[in-house]
Design an enzyme around this catalytic site. Structure first.
Site, PDB file in Angstrom:
ATOM      1  N   THR A 199      21.706  -9.508  40.843  1.00 47.25           N
ATOM      2  CA  THR A 199      21.714 -10.633  39.905  1.00 47.25           C
ATOM      3  C   THR A 199      23.104 -11.240  39.802  1.00 47.25           C
ATOM      4  O   THR A 199      23.283 -12.458  39.877  1.00 47.25           O
ATOM      5  CB  THR A 199      21.257 -10.170  38.509  1.00 47.25           C
ATOM      6  N   THR A 200      24.121 -10.381  39.643  1.00 50.29           N
ATOM      7  CA  THR A 200      25.500 -10.848  39.512  1.00 50.29           C
ATOM      8  C   THR A 200      25.979 -11.521  40.796  1.00 50.29           C
ATOM      9  O   THR A 200      26.852 -12.380  40.760  1.00 50.29           O
ATOM     10  CB  THR A 200      26.431  -9.670  39.150  1.00 50.29           C
ATOM     11  N   TYR A 260       8.483 -13.952  37.342  1.00 54.47           N
ATOM     12  CA  TYR A 260       7.624 -15.126  37.194  1.00 54.47           C
ATOM     13  C   TYR A 260       6.134 -14.798  37.256  1.00 54.47           C
ATOM     14  O   TYR A 260       5.337 -15.308  36.480  1.00 54.47           O
ATOM     15  CB  TYR A 260       7.960 -16.199  38.242  1.00 54.47           C
ATOM     16  N   TYR A 282      14.537  -1.690  39.763  1.00 51.67           N
ATOM     17  CA  TYR A 282      15.405  -2.448  38.852  1.00 51.67           C
ATOM     18  C   TYR A 282      14.533  -3.133  37.809  1.00 51.67           C
ATOM     19  O   TYR A 282      13.781  -4.046  38.133  1.00 51.67           O
ATOM     20  CB  TYR A 282      16.222  -3.459  39.669  1.00 51.67           C
ATOM     21  N   ARG A 325      15.074 -11.077  32.283  1.00 51.22           N
ATOM     22  CA  ARG A 325      15.140 -12.046  33.376  1.00 51.22           C
ATOM     23  C   ARG A 325      13.807 -12.199  34.113  1.00 51.22           C
ATOM     24  O   ARG A 325      13.497 -13.276  34.612  1.00 51.22           O
ATOM     25  CB  ARG A 325      16.225 -11.642  34.385  1.00 51.22           C
ATOM     26  N   LYS A 352      17.465   1.356  37.975  1.00 47.17           N
ATOM     27  CA  LYS A 352      18.427   0.662  37.122  1.00 47.17           C
ATOM     28  C   LYS A 352      17.628   0.140  35.935  1.00 47.17           C
ATOM     29  O   LYS A 352      16.795  -0.753  36.071  1.00 47.17           O
ATOM     30  CB  LYS A 352      19.106  -0.484  37.872  1.00 47.17           C
ATOM     31  N   ILE A 377      25.256   0.387  36.663  1.00 48.58           N
ATOM     32  CA  ILE A 377      25.490  -0.711  37.605  1.00 48.58           C
ATOM     33  C   ILE A 377      26.095  -1.827  36.754  1.00 48.58           C
ATOM     34  O   ILE A 377      25.423  -2.441  35.938  1.00 48.58           O
ATOM     35  CB  ILE A 377      24.203  -1.131  38.324  1.00 48.58           C
TER      36      ILE A 377
END
Length: 293
Positions: free
Chosen positions: A44-45, A107, A133, A138, A161, A203
């Site tokens: 994501t980052t 989504y 994850y 999100r 995660k 993380i």
């Protein structure tokens, strides 16, 4: 090996929005020097959602190249299409990647059975170790502990995660999974408490700019010296909080640029540059945190 401070690195771009290999190499070397335990590339980052498939693979392969075997690299290979996630994963076979980080499909809002079948299908199509994850804020979908426990029994799913911030899940998952199943926090501000409850590491976003202190905090936590870990975490807490003043990775990219770790703080739409008011607040915290950066 995948314990302690694992950084989710930013993907540096030049003023035209193209991948900057020079800055990427500098970032990787910074983490090797400061003993970060592992790197997540294109999570994501790392702006995975705005990179095309070629860039996605190229950034990961470049990260592996620059790491040169000195630090494990985990690849972000999740997608909201099972077929795409499998393709992204298989593209990295024999690349030297240590593991893959695969996000809950976003989504679509699949059922718990849909989540199980999604990750099961990925597992069946690769031998690369997989880290789940879960980040409902999100993805719009929460993978419940019972699904994680079920998935943990598959051959190459080695950990998760967990980015809900729900600390009760550490015990819920740990109680019903094998001893070496990795529990990694995805939330810097609660990571120490997560580890205190039995988690194996974090993380981290903060580690992008405070790598040494994040390494030391996690090291003490894993050694059960929570008094020393807490002292360091107290120093880091202003950073943990301010780096989410706007959606990640907007603030961390600006901070890394301000500290000279990357040449530009370019982002791709729909992400926009850090607002002026947020810049003032973040700059203040960076100045106050000089001793630990």
């Amino acid at each position: 090996m995948l314990k302690g401070s694992i950084v989710a690195i930013i993907t540096p771009m030049n003023e035209k929005g193209q991948i900057c290999r020079t800055s990427l190499k500098k970032i990787v070397q910074y983490h090797i020097k400061n003993q970060t335990n592992a790197i997540v590339s294109v999570g994501t980052t790392g702006e995975s959602s705005t990179l095309n498939k070629k860039e996605h693979k190229d950034v990961i392969l470049s990260t592996i190249e620059f790491a040169d075997g000195k630090i494990p690299v985990i690849a972000g290979t999740g997608a909201n299409s099972t077929i795409e996630a499998i393709t992204l994963t298989k593209n990295l076979e024999n690349s030297g990647i240590y593991a893959c980080l695969s996000v809950v499909p976003y989504y679509n809002k699949p059922t718990q059975n849909g989540l199980y079948q999604h990750f099961k299908k990925i597992s069946e199509n690769t031998d690369i170790p997989q880290i789940l994850y879960n980040v409902p804020s999100r993805t719009g979908c929460d993978m419940l502990p019972k699904t994680v426990i079920k998935l943990s029994k598959l051959k190459n799913i080695i950990g998760i995660k967990e980015a809900t911030g729900d600390l009760k899940r550490v015990y819920q998952i740990q109680k019903h999974t094998k001893k070496n199943f990795l529990l990694l926090s995805g939330d810097d501000s609660t990571a120490l408490e997560f580890m205190h409850l039995g988690g194996n590491g974090v993380i981290s976003v903060t580690a992008n700019i405070a790598a040494k202190k994040m390494y030391e905090m996690c090291k003490y936590a894993l050694e059960k010296d929570f008094k020393k870990a807490k002292l360091i975490n107290n120093e880091l807490m202003p950073l943990h909080n301010i780096l989410f003043i706007e959606p990640n990775p907007i603030p961390i990219k600006w901070a890394a640029w301000k500290l000279g770790l990357i040449k530009e703080h370019t982002l791709r739409l729909p992400l926009t540059p850090l607002s002026y008011n947020s810049q003032i607040l973040l700059k203040t915290i960076l100045n106050q945190s000089k001793k630990i950066l």
